[in-house]
Design a protein around this motif. Structure first.
Motif, PDB file in Angstrom:
ATOM      1  N   ARG B 141     113.341  14.802  40.107  1.00 55.25           N
ATOM      2  CA  ARG B 141     113.415  14.123  41.410  1.00 55.25           C
ATOM      3  C   ARG B 141     113.479  15.069  42.596  1.00 55.25           C
ATOM      4  O   ARG B 141     113.081  14.716  43.695  1.00 55.25           O
ATOM      5  N   ASP B 142     114.009  16.282  42.411  1.00 53.25           N
ATOM      6  CA  ASP B 142     114.268  17.159  43.562  1.00 53.25           C
ATOM      7  C   ASP B 142     113.172  18.195  43.796  1.00 53.25           C
ATOM      8  O   ASP B 142     113.332  19.084  44.613  1.00 53.25           O
ATOM      9  N   LEU B 143     112.088  18.128  43.069  1.00 53.09           N
ATOM     10  CA  LEU B 143     111.189  19.277  43.005  1.00 53.09           C
ATOM     11  C   LEU B 143     109.975  19.196  43.923  1.00 53.09           C
ATOM     12  O   LEU B 143     109.209  20.126  44.012  1.00 53.09           O
ATOM     13  N   GLY B 144     109.799  18.068  44.593  1.00 51.40           N
ATOM     14  CA  GLY B 144     108.628  17.956  45.454  1.00 51.40           C
ATOM     15  C   GLY B 144     107.551  17.051  44.869  1.00 51.40           C
ATOM     16  O   GLY B 144     106.451  16.976  45.410  1.00 51.40           O
ATOM     17  N   TRP B 145     107.854  16.406  43.772  1.00 56.43           N
ATOM     18  CA  TRP B 145     106.965  15.357  43.276  1.00 56.43           C
ATOM     19  C   TRP B 145     107.272  14.084  44.046  1.00 56.43           C
ATOM     20  O   TRP B 145     108.434  13.763  44.293  1.00 56.43           O
ATOM     21  N   MET B 146     106.248  13.326  44.384  1.00 56.90           N
ATOM     22  CA  MET B 146     106.481  11.974  44.857  1.00 56.90           C
ATOM     23  C   MET B 146     106.760  11.123  43.625  1.00 56.90           C
ATOM     24  O   MET B 146     106.193  11.369  42.554  1.00 56.90           O
ATOM     25  N   HIS B 147     107.680  10.179  43.776  1.00 49.07           N
ATOM     26  CA  HIS B 147     108.047   9.319  42.645  1.00 49.07           C
ATOM     27  C   HIS B 147     107.995   7.869  43.078  1.00 49.07           C
ATOM     28  O   HIS B 147     108.589   7.510  44.090  1.00 49.07           O
ATOM     29  N   VAL B 148     107.322   7.064  42.291  1.00 44.40           N
ATOM     30  CA  VAL B 148     107.269   5.632  42.593  1.00 44.40           C
ATOM     31  C   VAL B 148     107.561   4.853  41.316  1.00 44.40           C
ATOM     32  O   VAL B 148     107.162   5.268  40.227  1.00 44.40           O
ATOM     33  N   TRP B 149     108.314   3.769  41.464  1.00 43.33           N
ATOM     34  CA  TRP B 149     108.568   2.879  40.327  1.00 43.33           C
ATOM     35  C   TRP B 149     107.877   1.543  40.598  1.00 43.33           C
ATOM     36  O   TRP B 149     108.038   0.979  41.688  1.00 43.33           O
ATOM     37  N   VAL B 150     107.118   1.070  39.637  1.00 38.40           N
ATOM     38  CA  VAL B 150     106.420  -0.212  39.803  1.00 38.40           C
ATOM     39  C   VAL B 150     107.076  -1.247  38.900  1.00 38.40           C
ATOM     40  O   VAL B 150     107.812  -0.895  37.982  1.00 38.40           O
ATOM     41  N   ASP B 151     106.813  -2.517  39.200  1.00 34.82           N
ATOM     42  CA  ASP B 151     107.450  -3.532  38.343  1.00 34.82           C
ATOM     43  C   ASP B 151     106.464  -4.530  37.740  1.00 34.82           C
ATOM     44  O   ASP B 151     106.873  -5.402  36.986  1.00 34.82           O
ATOM     45  N   THR B 152     105.184  -4.408  38.071  1.00 31.92           N
ATOM     46  CA  THR B 152     104.185  -5.254  37.408  1.00 31.92           C
ATOM     47  C   THR B 152     102.956  -4.409  37.094  1.00 31.92           C
ATOM     48  O   THR B 152     102.764  -3.334  37.682  1.00 31.92           O
ATOM     49  N   ALA B 153     102.126  -4.929  36.199  1.00 30.51           N
ATOM     50  CA  ALA B 153     100.889  -4.226  35.874  1.00 30.51           C
ATOM     51  C   ALA B 153      99.979  -4.166  37.100  1.00 30.51           C
ATOM     52  O   ALA B 153      99.286  -3.172  37.342  1.00 30.51           O
ATOM     53  N   GLN B 154      99.987  -5.238  37.888  1.00 28.46           N
ATOM     54  CA  GLN B 154      99.171  -5.243  39.106  1.00 28.46           C
ATOM     55  C   GLN B 154      99.589  -4.115  40.042  1.00 28.46           C
ATOM     56  O   GLN B 154      98.763  -3.377  40.581  1.00 28.46           O
ATOM     57  N   GLU B 155     100.908  -3.985  40.193  1.00 28.02           N
ATOM     58  CA  GLU B 155     101.383  -2.925  41.087  1.00 28.02           C
ATOM     59  C   GLU B 155     101.035  -1.545  40.514  1.00 28.02           C
ATOM     60  O   GLU B 155     100.724  -0.617  41.254  1.00 28.02           O
ATOM     61  N   ALA B 156     101.064  -1.436  39.175  1.00 30.20           N
ATOM     62  CA  ALA B 156     100.707  -0.159  38.545  1.00 30.20           C
ATOM     63  C   ALA B 156      99.285   0.221  38.925  1.00 30.20           C
ATOM     64  O   ALA B 156      98.996   1.371  39.273  1.00 30.20           O
ATOM     65  N   LEU B 157      98.379  -0.751  38.884  1.00 33.39           N
ATOM     66  CA  LEU B 157      96.981  -0.470  39.239  1.00 33.39           C
ATOM     67  C   LEU B 157      96.872  -0.102  40.726  1.00 33.39           C
ATOM     68  O   LEU B 157      96.294   0.926  41.084  1.00 33.39           O
ATOM     69  N   ASP B 158      97.457  -0.943  41.550  1.00 36.85           N
ATOM     70  CA  ASP B 158      97.318  -0.733  42.998  1.00 36.85           C
ATOM     71  C   ASP B 158      97.952   0.590  43.428  1.00 36.85           C
ATOM     72  O   ASP B 158      97.386   1.345  44.229  1.00 36.85           O
ATOM     73  N   VAL B 159      99.132   0.850  42.893  1.00 37.33           N
ATOM     74  CA  VAL B 159      99.861   2.057  43.308  1.00 37.33           C
ATOM     75  C   VAL B 159      99.132   3.322  42.837  1.00 37.33           C
ATOM     76  O   VAL B 159      99.172   4.347  43.517  1.00 37.33           O
ATOM     77  N   THR B 160      98.459   3.234  41.707  1.00 42.40           N
ATOM     78  CA  THR B 160      97.704   4.407  41.262  1.00 42.40           C
ATOM     79  C   THR B 160      96.639   4.767  42.298  1.00 42.40           C
ATOM     80  O   THR B 160      96.464   5.944  42.655  1.00 42.40           O
ATOM     81  N   LEU B 161      95.957   3.759  42.808  1.00 41.94           N
ATOM     82  CA  LEU B 161      94.936   4.018  43.835  1.00 41.94           C
ATOM     83  C   LEU B 161      95.579   4.546  45.115  1.00 41.94           C
ATOM     84  O   LEU B 161      95.104   5.523  45.716  1.00 41.94           O
ATOM     85  N   ILE B 162      96.679   3.921  45.500  1.00 42.48           N
ATOM     86  CA  ILE B 162      97.374   4.334  46.726  1.00 42.48           C
ATOM     87  C   ILE B 162      97.904   5.761  46.567  1.00 42.48           C
ATOM     88  O   ILE B 162      97.804   6.593  47.483  1.00 42.48           O
ATOM     89  N   ALA B 163      98.451   6.045  45.380  1.00 38.65           N
ATOM     90  CA  ALA B 163      99.052   7.369  45.154  1.00 38.65           C
ATOM     91  C   ALA B 163      97.994   8.465  45.254  1.00 38.65           C
ATOM     92  O   ALA B 163      98.265   9.541  45.798  1.00 38.65           O
TER      93      ALA B 163
END
Ligand code: SF4
Ligand code: SF4
Lengths: 393, 410
Positions: B141-163
């Motif tokens: 968490r402290d190293l300079g990686w962005m971290h995101v937690w998703v809660d649905t498969a839809q969000e997993a898809l969308d967030v991958t594109l956004i990320a």
């Protein structure tokens, strides 16, 4: 009144690591005999422990613990009362780390401080290597060739205690001779070492180096950029392509670009001298030099770029022509000028220069391999190992 | 473009529905984003993603260099190097596999390599616990990686594109870990809208590494040895990149809403019934499901309760989240992770929330919970219990001095 005294030992990585450590330990243990307190530490890092790279060890002696804390958790003290160069070629300056530029050997010496050098050269010759300083300091020469050993072995030739013995003389504030001798006796349990130290105390003389005396060259350096100016991604620009060489009317050959921030010639204790008359243009030196130090000259000979050469001796070992490349003690030189240009300009003068250099301080003092090393070693082992069990031929 | 072609594009561009898991959604997103290099090394539950990528490639649907490494360490190293030469890269792992790659993980941010990694959250197990815990991703968490937690498969898809869009922005150039709860997301298939490639192309520009591209035409040295004279400046650069990511994330979500017509509201956290809530729970990941169910039940009983789901853990939107949470009478923080011996013996998120509230003029009591470890289900009664404790804190106005373990056998 007791004060903090800083001692800097500049040494060659690996070969003189134990020597430097012994000196710094000895200082602190001797000061302890007089109720003072101190620390001994190495300039922490990676490069300093590579073969021949200038590295540093320090001893700080203070009257009490609180005063000592001012000098703790630091890599280097800002100033030194005594700087010790355990190899005279270090007097040309040090690049103890990539990125620092060239630090004159006397950079840290405070006014009235002392530079202690082990050397067979007269003081006047050593001063020529040292960069000029605005204030006066003193120079003490402890006669002897530099003491080099290997990674796993220590050559106990008493250089450590000879330097320690000289310190009460050059800086009586640091520690008395009695305390120093007592500490040496405790640490090494050897009367012979105590004798060596005492003799060194008696023999050591110093002279003053005046302001402006020495090598007037301005050492190369550069500014460290701030985070907003630095390239991102821990990247640096690559070397650009090199260029052909112009000399007199001639244009040709190739000189590659080289790292302007870390030239690394201060790693060198020996330097190749090239007899261009003997060169058969075989390319081997140019191919095999691990640091790409050779420029291709317009006449297809290969000139040494002495600013890039770390003195490893590979070129001498691979050159197929007898006496074409000869490693010569670095203390025989005062500049990094092109040998090829000297040769082109005046062949007779150059030949004379080559003969003179090769004749000058021919001892092989450093820890790198050199041509003929194994033959010499095998010969010195005597008949038992020289017999050979061959029979194949 | 005339009206007729415009219509044709719109019709052809309609989204398709597919029944896929959260990991498969990341794989589909990698196809839509035309990822160049995908490195893989199997470990459950992340491996569901690499398997789906393999299938897409085998079926001729996806074109990518697919490299199965001999360990996670190499897997992340290869992705790093691919990213350095300008390739869009994807990798991922779970649990101790992620830890095995840690040397590469630790140095990726300073090198400013915007690769994506799916973390199929898994307990840091020795004896084979495959279930979700967030400590694997949080270890970085402290190293300079962005971290995101998703809660649905839809969000997993969308967030991958956004990320990808955020990570590959020149102002950011940081890697991003997409955390998907093991089992609950990685192994459960749900209906997901798959956007057409044309939308993705409009949303996601080419990865242009510019002057940092490692290429013969741009000769550079990456990661020369640095010492104490350099590293602090490098850290500050990485820090600035993470700060920049906040604004770039907002931009990306705005554009995502415009092009994909899906609105995530505040990109950093999701609010559920917070408008008139007196007390709220805060948590990450699929925990949201039972919590949302309980909220609807409690609301039917007349209780004004709500939920805040933290999406982006790094960068953390402490300003707005702090402002929001300080409005409530009490805040319960649910950690699916632990931080042994930390203040209040709580999990990681709870102490982030405490720190976030510290800067606020009004600080509601904070109750910290640890639950659902090792993949244990967080049940409806568990959630009710947590709301009850939070309600009690609101009534007394005092934060408990310790963390409550919910759903653990005594
Ligand atoms: S001694 Fe010869 S081989 Fe070694 S660095 Fe110098 S020029 Fe190159
Ligand atoms: S190795 Fe010797 S002979 Fe060959 S090019 Fe170099 S200097 Fe000339």
């Amino acid at each position: 009144m007791a004060r903090t005294i800083s001692v800097e030992v500049v040494y060659r990585g690996i070969f003189q690591k134990t020597l430097a450590k012994n000196i710094c330990r000895g200082i602190v243990l001797a000061a302890r005999k007089e109720g003072k307190i101190g620390i001994a530490f190495g300039r922490y890092g990676d490069s300093p422990e590579r073969n021949g790279i200038p590295a540093k060890n320090f001893a700080i002696v203070a009257p009490d613990e609180e005063t000592l804390q001012l000098s703790m958790a630091q890599y280097e003290p800002a100033e030194s009362d005594i700087t010790i160069a355990v190899d005279d070629t270090l007097c040309k300056g040090v690049e103890s780390w990539a990125w620092y530029g060239l630090q004159p050997i006397n950079e840290k010496i405070r006014e009235g401080g002392t530079l202690v050098v082990t050397s067979t050269l007269p003081a006047g010759e050593i001063v020529k290597f040292c960069h000029t300083k605005a204030h006066p300091y003193r120079l003490a020469v402890i006669p002897g060739i530099p003491s080099f050993s290997g990674l796993w072995v220590y050559k106990d030739d008493h250089t450590d205690v000879r330097i320690l013995g000289a310190l009460p003389k050059v800086c009586p504030d640091l520690v008395s001779l009695d305390a120093m001798l007592a500490a040496i006796k405790d640490e090494w349990k050897s009367d012979l070492k105590v004798t060596s130290a005492r003799r060194s105390y008696e023999q050591t003389t110093t002279r003053t180096v005046g302001p402006g005396e020495g090598n007037p060259e301005v050492p190369y350096k550069f500014d460290l950029p701030g985070w907003t100016r630095m390239r991102e991604g821990v990247t640096i620009e690559g070397m650009k392509l090199g260029e052909p060489i112009q000399f007199g009317g001639q244009v040709g050959g190739y000189r590659p670009q080289r790292n302007p921030y870390f030239k690394k010639y201060t790693t060198r204790t020996m330097r190749p001298v090239i007899d261009f008359d003997k060169c058969i243009k075989c390319t081997l030196c140019w191919l095999q030099c691990p640091d790409s130090c050779f420029d291709v000259m317009p006449d297809q000979t290969y000139d040494l770029n002495a600013e890039a050469c770390c003195g490893c001796g590979v070129c001498e070992a691979v050159c197929p022509v007898d006496g074409c490349i000869t490693m010569v003690n670095e203390s025989a030189f005062t500049d990094n000028k092109s040998q090829w240009e000297m040769w082109k300009t005046n062949k007779d003068a150059y030949r004379q220069w080559v003969a003179e250099k090769i004749g000058c301080r021919p001892e092989r003092s450093h820890g790198f391999r050199y041509k003929g090393q194994y033959e010499e070693q095998v010969a010195s082992m005597g008949a038992a190992s020289g017999g050979g069990q061959g029979g194949g031929e | 473009m005339d009206a007729e072609t415009a219509t044709a594009v719109t019709v052809a561009a309609a989204e398709q529905e597919a029944l896929i898991s959260g990991s498969e959604a990341v794989a589909v997103a990698s196809r839509l984003a035309d990822v160049d290099v995908i490195t893989a090394y199997p470990i459950r539950p992340y491996d569901t993603m690499m398997q789906y990528v393999a299938k897409q490639i085998a079926n001729g649907e996806q074109d990518a260099e697919y490299i199965v490494a001999e360990s996670e360490h190499s897997q992340f190293e290869i992705a790093k190097h691919a990213s350095a030469v300008g390739a869009r890269a994807l990798c991922g792992s779970s649990g101790v596999g992620w830890c095995y790659a840690f040397e590469a993980i630790a140095v990726t941010p300073a090198l400013r390599l915007p690769l994506l990694a799916m973390v199929g959250n898994r307990a840091l197990d020795d004896p084979g616990a495959f279930g979700t815990e967030h400590n694997d991703a949080l270890a970085a968490r402290d190293l300079g990686w962005m971290h995101v937690w998703v809660d649905t498969a839809q969000e997993a898809l969308d967030v991958t594109l956004i990320a990808y869009r955020v990570a590959e922005d020149r102002r950011v150039f940081l890697p991003c870990a997409i955390s998907t709860d093991g089992a609950f997301l990685t192994h459960s298939q749900a209906l997901v809208k798959i956007p057409p490639r044309a939308w993705v192309d409009e949303f996601l520009p080419r990865y242009d590494r510019g002057d940092l591209r490692f290429h013969p035409d741009n000769p550079i040295t990456i990661a020369p040895q640095v010492n104490e004279d350099w590293l602090m400046e490098i850290r500050r650069q990485t820090d600035q990149a993470m700060r920049n990511a906040r604004g770039v994330l907002e931009e990306a979500y705005r554009d995502f809403r415009r092009i994909f017509n899906r609105d995530y509201g505040n990109p950093f956290f999701e609010e559920y019934y917070t408008d008139d809530a007196e007390i709220v729970l805060v948590g990450m990941g699929t925990l949201s499901m039972p919590v949302k169910v309980v909220i609807r039940k409690l609301r039917a009983e007349g209780q004004r309760v709500g939920f805040v789901r933290v999406r982006w853990f790094r960068p953390f939107d402490y300003e707005r989240l702090g402002g929001l949470l300080s409005r409530f009478q009490a805040v319960g923080v649910v950690d699916r992770d632990f931080s042994m011996g930390s203040p209040y013996n709580s999990g990681v998120l709870a102490n982030e929330i405490r720190a976030t509230l510290y800067g606020q003029p009004k600080q509601p009591p904070v109750v910290s919970f640890i639950t659902g470890l090792g993949g244990r289900e967080v049940t409806i009664p568990n959630v009710r219990e947590m709301f009850e404790h939070t309600r009690k804190a609101a009534e007394t106005g005092a934060s408990p001095r310790d963390t409550l373990w919910i759903g653990v056998r005594a």
